[in-house]
Design a protein around this motif. Structure first.
Motif, PDB file in Angstrom:
ATOM      1  N   PRO A  70      -0.222   4.437   4.113  1.00 50.06           N
ATOM      2  CA  PRO A  70      -0.886   3.914   5.317  1.00 50.06           C
ATOM      3  C   PRO A  70      -0.321   4.534   6.585  1.00 50.06           C
ATOM      4  CG  PRO A  70      -0.397   2.132   3.821  1.00 50.06           C
ATOM      5  CD  PRO A  70       0.229   3.351   3.229  1.00 50.06           C
ATOM      6  N   GLU A  80       0.814  -1.216   0.000  1.00 56.73           N
ATOM      7  CA  GLU A  80       0.000   0.000   0.000  1.00 56.73           C
ATOM      8  C   GLU A  80       0.848   1.268   0.000  1.00 56.73           C
ATOM      9  OE1 GLU A  80      -2.881   1.402  -0.359  1.00 56.73           O
ATOM     10  OE2 GLU A  80      -3.753  -0.474  -1.028  1.00 56.73           O
ATOM     11  N   ASN A  93      -5.092   0.079   5.684  1.00 59.10           N
ATOM     12  CA  ASN A  93      -4.716  -1.004   4.787  1.00 59.10           C
ATOM     13  C   ASN A  93      -5.847  -1.473   3.874  1.00 59.10           C
ATOM     14  OD1 ASN A  93      -1.981  -1.218   5.395  1.00 59.10           O
ATOM     15  ND2 ASN A  93      -2.455  -2.258   7.313  1.00 59.10           N
TER      16      ASN A  93
END
Ligand code: ADP
Ligand code: MG
Lengths: 234, 411
Positions: free
Chosen positions: B324, A74, B401
């Protein structure tokens, strides 16, 4: 600019699996304005989300501006999105407690641009979409077309390689839609690569290339004579 | 993490999301406030206990006769027990190892007159050790002494307020003669006592004098004694038991008769009350911990709610390039900021209430000078902040996430 090879994507729902993209191959050059067409549920958004690294493909290759996009966590995806991509959504996705200019400046904040420069750039792009005088208004004080202009300014502010727009006129009336497409054409004229997902033929005709998706495969891919939106806008 | 930009971002979200800020802030402030006040009041109770038992020597027994509640050795039940001088002598002789001092007490009341003034007072006829047992402080003159006892002297010691009542503020009572119940006594001393006005309206005289004037009786109302502190608490309890047994045998009382003799053992009472105070403190600590847990649960729920509410916003931020880590940081830094400030507010309010209470509730609620150690409240605040952060971290990490496309779909 964009190269995809044999791209597959399925959604698993319990024991069933829905195969949405069945081996797509596609190549888009810098400066193109591409419409992705197809009926509802044909996988247009799925494709665009994968191109935008908002979602992941199951298999296949994806190369963006010469950079192979694979094994993204991510954090990496966030950095690529920030550097390469600008998004425009059907539902605008503005942050409702931030003013127009604050919304536009947000991607610059994540690029660690300093405050003054952020303000300056954000104002520049707001001016470009014709909303200079609305800079300090909240989204709730703007019309649909104005909100989408703010979203476009926000997508542009980070100066990405590619703009990705999913049904960007879907929530707008046709007059406003043409005004927005006029803006998109202008931006494209300056050389920005833009992919537009739409199911409306008239919007697709305002692009330079139309790709038809059906049952998860590309059934047609043709360059077209671009209809200028300005001819519909007084 | 602590850049100016980040703080500006946080102040903006705080300012624009007042309900959220209020909810989490209020929970923490309330938790800390209640904790501080409760804990402080617990301490106040303990202070009162400590103060209360400082006024008297704690190594004293007082023994009062009662009535038998069962027949024994041919005596009927309901017989009144009486102590006499020989009881004192016997205890002195047979418990020499345990005993420190011993005195009889004969209590009565009488009217005291001086010139035009008169008033009724409680009078205790005692032996000299009584003064030490009560921690009586002599202001003027002296206490009853051995010489008075031996000579049946008509000497008395009066409380500070007796002097004020009868002699006024300017005249000294020492050396003057006072008519008490029709007998003239010479005032040899004036005393004060910390235990209150009642104590300072007492008159003391030698018990020998009282017995002589009372037709030469050798009856006494009460026995007071102090034991040698070397015997310790266990020794005191053993002394307590064997003394009761001894007196019961001597006065022909059934060994298990609970009503014939009352022995008040201060060591035991103090011990029990201290235990009570400690249990109270423990309860207060429990309630405090309970409050903290409630606060932690409250702040956890609010954090889950906050993150849920922000799912879409966080998705937008991620689509625009927020990592994140930066999403987690944003949520947590905001909650740390709010909980710390709110904790501080609760702490200040709580301490404020405690200091306003001061000694105001001492008479009615037995709470004196409530207060809390600053370190304890700061500790409590840190605990709440820590759990608030922990409680925020779990949903924040989950949100961070989630694929942005899922978050963006959230309405
Ligand atoms: N997250 C998902 N989970 C399960 N099925 C999905 C999900 N997203 C899309 N789909 C399904 O995949 C197909 C393609 O969806 P989408 O790409 O949104 O189509 P389009 O944008 O062309 O209308 C649809 O049948 C849709 O129901
Ligand atoms: Mg779609």
């Amino acid at each position: 600019m964009i190269v995809i090879k044999d791209l597959h994507k399925s959604y698993r729902m319990g024991t069933n699996s829905l195969h949405v993209l069945k081996g797509l191959n596609l190549s888009v050059e810098e400066g193109e304005l591409v419409a992705i067409m197809g009926s509802s549920g044909s996988g247009k958004s799925t494709l665009l989300n994968i191109l935008g690294m908002l979602d992941e493909a199951d298999s296949g290759e994806y190369i963006l501006d010469g950079v192979p996009i694979r094994n993204l966590n991510e954090t990496k995806a966030a950095k690529y999105r920030n550097k390469f991509l600008g998004f425009i959504f059907q539902s605008f996705n503005l942050i409702n407690y931030k003013t127009a200019i604050e919304n536009v400046a947000l991607p610059l904040y994540y690029q660690r641009v300093n405050r003054n420069e952020r303000q300056e750039k954000a104002m520049k792009y707001l001016e470009k979409v014709g909303l200079k005088n609305w800079a300090h208004h909240l989204p709730s004080e703007l019309s649909g077309g104005q909100k989408q202009r703010v979203a476009i300014a926000r997508a542009m502010a980070a100066e990405p390689k590619v703009l990705l727009a999913d049904e960007l006129t879907g929530a707008l009336d046709s007059k406003t839609s043409y005004e927005i497409m006029d803006l998109i054409q202008e931006i494209n004229d300056e050389g920005k690569t833009i992919l537009v997902v739409t199911h409306e033929p008239d919007i697709a005709q305002m692009c330079k290339r139309i790709i038809h998706l059906k049952d998860g495969v590309i059934v047609e891919d043709s360059f077209v004579e671009q209809v200028r939106a300005s001819s519909y806008v007084q | 993490m602590f850049s100016r930009d980040r703080w500006q971002e946080i102040f903006q979200t705080i300012g624009k999301n007042k309900l959220r800020t209020f909810l989490s802030g209020f929970t923490v402030a309330l938790g800390i406030f209640i904790f501080t006040v409760l804990y402080g009041m617990g301490n106040g109770l303990k202070n009162s206990f400590n103060e209360f038992f400082m006024g008297e020597a704690t190594n004293t027994f007082s023994i009062n006769p009662g009535r038998t509640s069962e027949p024994y050795k041919g005596f009927k039940k309901g017989r009144a027990i009486e102590f006499r001088n020989d009881d004192i002598d016997d205890i002195k002789k047979d418990f020499a190892l345990y005993l420190d001092e011993i005195t009889p007490v004969i209590s009565f009341s009488a009217t005291a007159r001086y010139r035009g003034e008169s008033n009724s007072y409680s009078i205790n006829a005692i032996a000299p050790p009584y003064g030490d047992m009560q921690k009586t402080i002599i202001m003027k003159g002296r206490y009853v002494n051995a010489h008075d006892m031996a000579g049946f002297a008509k000497n008395i010691v009066i409380g500070r307020l007796v002097e004020v009542d009868l002699f006024g503020h300017s005249e000294s009572a020492v050396g003057k003669y006072l008519d008490v119940g029709g007998v003239m006594y010479r005032v040899v001393g004036v005393f004060q006592d910390d235990d209150g006005d009642n104590e300072e309206r007492m008159i003391y005289m030698p018990y020998t004098t009282r017995q002589m004037l009372d037709q030469g009786t050798d009856k006494i109302n009460e026995i007071m004694l102090t034991y040698n502190t070397d015997i310790g608490y266990a020794g005191a309890m053993a002394f307590d038991l064997s003394l009761q047994k001894y007196l019961k045998a001597k006065h022909n009382i059934a060994p298990d008769d609970q009503n014939a003799i009352y022995l008040r053992n201060m060591a035991d009472i103090v011990q029990r009350n201290m235990m009570f105070a400690n249990i109270l403190q423990l309860v207060v600590v429990f309630v405090g911990i309970g409050t903290l847990i409630a606060g932690v649960i409250g702040i956890s729920n609010i954090m889950v709610f906050v993150v849920k509410e922000r799912t879409k916003e966080l998705g937008i931020r991620k689509a625009l390039g927020a990592t994140p880590a930066s999403v987690i940081g944003l949520v947590l830094q905001e909650s740390i900021f709010i909980t710390t400030i709110a904790g501080y507010v609760g702490l200040v309010l709580g301490m404020g209430i405690l200091s306003l209470m001061g000694d105001r509730f001492k008479e009615d609620y037995f709470i004196s000078n409530p207060g809390v150690g600053l370190n304890i409240v700061i500790m409590a605040t840190l605990i709440l902040v820590f759990f608030g952060v922990l409680a925020g971290y779990v949903p924040a990490r989950k949100a961070a996430n989630v694929k942005p496309i899922v978050a963006l779909r959230d309405e």
